[in-house]
Enzyme design. Sequence first.
Site, PDB file in Angstrom:
ATOM      1  N   GLU A  81       0.823  -1.218   0.000  1.00 22.40           N
ATOM      2  CA  GLU A  81       0.000   0.000   0.000  1.00 22.40           C
ATOM      3  C   GLU A  81       0.856   1.268   0.000  1.00 22.40           C
ATOM      4  O   GLU A  81       0.540   2.264  -0.654  1.00 22.40           O
ATOM      5  CB  GLU A  81      -0.920  -0.009   1.238  1.00 22.40           C
ATOM      6  CG  GLU A  81      -1.841   1.172   1.356  1.00 22.40           C
ATOM      7  CD  GLU A  81      -2.880   1.244   0.254  1.00 22.40           C
ATOM      8  OE1 GLU A  81      -3.756   0.379   0.201  1.00 22.40           O
ATOM      9  OE2 GLU A  81      -2.803   2.167  -0.578  1.00 22.40           O
ATOM     10  N   GLY A 123      12.964  15.049   3.333  1.00 20.69           N
ATOM     11  CA  GLY A 123      12.831  13.594   3.188  1.00 20.69           C
ATOM     12  C   GLY A 123      11.717  13.181   2.237  1.00 20.69           C
ATOM     13  O   GLY A 123      11.282  12.034   2.245  1.00 20.69           O
ATOM     14  N   LYS A 171       4.424   4.479  -9.833  1.00 25.36           N
ATOM     15  CA  LYS A 171       3.153   4.412  -9.098  1.00 25.36           C
ATOM     16  C   LYS A 171       1.984   4.246 -10.062  1.00 25.36           C
ATOM     17  O   LYS A 171       1.049   3.485  -9.796  1.00 25.36           O
ATOM     18  CB  LYS A 171       2.982   5.679  -8.254  1.00 25.36           C
ATOM     19  CG  LYS A 171       4.050   5.809  -7.166  1.00 25.36           C
ATOM     20  CD  LYS A 171       4.063   7.204  -6.573  1.00 25.36           C
ATOM     21  CE  LYS A 171       5.145   7.376  -5.536  1.00 25.36           C
ATOM     22  NZ  LYS A 171       5.391   8.777  -5.177  1.00 25.36           N
ATOM     23  N   GLY A 213       6.732  11.367   3.146  1.00 26.23           N
ATOM     24  CA  GLY A 213       7.039  11.756   4.521  1.00 26.23           C
ATOM     25  C   GLY A 213       7.037  10.547   5.433  1.00 26.23           C
ATOM     26  O   GLY A 213       6.480   9.496   5.109  1.00 26.23           O
TER      27      GLY A 213
HETATM   28  N1  HSE Z   1       9.665  10.843  -3.741  1.00 26.81           N
HETATM   29  C1  HSE Z   1       8.310  10.483  -3.543  1.00 26.81           C
HETATM   30  C2  HSE Z   1       7.454  11.724  -3.700  1.00 26.81           C
HETATM   31  C3  HSE Z   1       8.154   9.884  -2.168  1.00 26.81           C
HETATM   32  O1  HSE Z   1       7.982  12.833  -3.726  1.00 26.81           O
HETATM   33  O2  HSE Z   1       6.236  11.599  -3.811  1.00 26.81           O
HETATM   34  C4  HSE Z   1       6.914   9.069  -1.989  1.00 26.81           C
HETATM   35  O3  HSE Z   1       6.858   8.004  -2.869  1.00 26.81           O
END
Ligand code: HSE
Length: 436
Positions: free
Chosen positions: A129, A187, A205, A302
């Site tokens: 998920e 992060g 994704k 995050g």
């Molecule tokens: N680097 C990804 C973003 C982190 O900025 O959405 C989450 O998958």
Amino acid sequence: MEPVKVGLLGLGTVGGGTATVLRRNAQEIARRAGREIVIDYAAALDTSRAAGLGLTNVRLTNNVMDIVQDPAIDIVVELIGGYTVARDMVMRAIANGKHVVTANKALIALHGNEIFAAAQAKGVMIAFEAAVAGGIPVIKALREGLAANRIEWLSGIINGTSNFILTEMRDHGRSFDDVLAEAQRRGYAEADPTFDVGGIDAAHKLTILSSIAFGIPLQFNKTYIEGITRISAEDVAYASKLGYRIKHLGMARRTDKGIEQRVHPTLIPERRLIANVDGVMNAVLVKGDAVGPTLFYGAGAGSEPTASAVVADIIDVVRTMTTDPTYRVPHLAFQAGQLVDTPILPIEEVETSFYLRMQAEDRPGVLAEVTKILGDREISIEAFLQQEPKANESQATIIMLTHKVREGNMNEAIQAIERLDSICGEVTRIRMETLG
Ligand code: HSE
């Protein structure tokens, strides 16, 4: 019953969040899962973070292999990222009969077909998920909540870093590099941030979402990919003047000829809800034939938002391990026998802010009487507006916004205000929530 033992591969941003959430919510998690869940073993190149995360009674190693080979571990949580070591570790964990939870979108998008086949053959779960849209449970929604529908299309803002950059460029005229550096510090960004701004992360994704929506194998190599690197501040400003927002959008659509699977910058009319998803937030709009459009919104990156999805997956796995399959997901989310008698608050005990409107005689001292009544009951005024009386009228309209107050105190105050000779009729009250 023995606690379920989790082996954590990685103590970075998401690994840290997972340890924190599992510890902080341990009791409620056990009531939902039906078993206590403990991190028994954790691997990281630098294990010095472990103590700060409360992992004091946890075995530590620098070698991820130690965990996937350890017979005591029930669930391997893979949070190291990348697709070489991670693939090897996940395949070994499966071979050793362990369930796997992963947040690794690259791994699933590129090697998911092979991993799922191995897991099915071995009878273990692979839960992912957290791989898509961070904390938003969109995979569960697509696989379960929307299972009745023929999905027609889905469209998502699924890279928080790109969305953060575009939002900051539009709202504050900041430079691309400056905002990217901030996303890295916070992060949000991938280890290689070209994955974010080049559209690769979003493509990972989208590939996963498209497969789940349309029942097709994962085909990352067929996803069209364009990132935000060529979007200038000027484009953002012009689009805005014309009533549009530029968003980096993933789009998967079923057509007569086949499936569109693409990620690229896109102008969206600014009145659309999804056009107003800003900063690091993600949103996925899913159009099903029965339900119509549905919108899922939340933090897409995050530490704790992503850990929210990781831990939910761990709970899902534990439910399959411990519960009668008929009742895998308890009707009221918590295991039967674990419901508690927490009281529901009477409305008088609820605290909210209020909008108050009243008609008052337009003469000296009236406002002082009203504010004294409020002040005596610890009700603080946040904003105030007085509307002049209309011609031939002696009453002014007074509007007040208050800070948070217990409803019981507000009831007393309103009754006292309505008893004042200078106040005409009833006070209108509307509760306010900032939903921030
Ligand atoms: N680097 C990804 C973003 C982190 O900025 O959405 C989450 O998958």
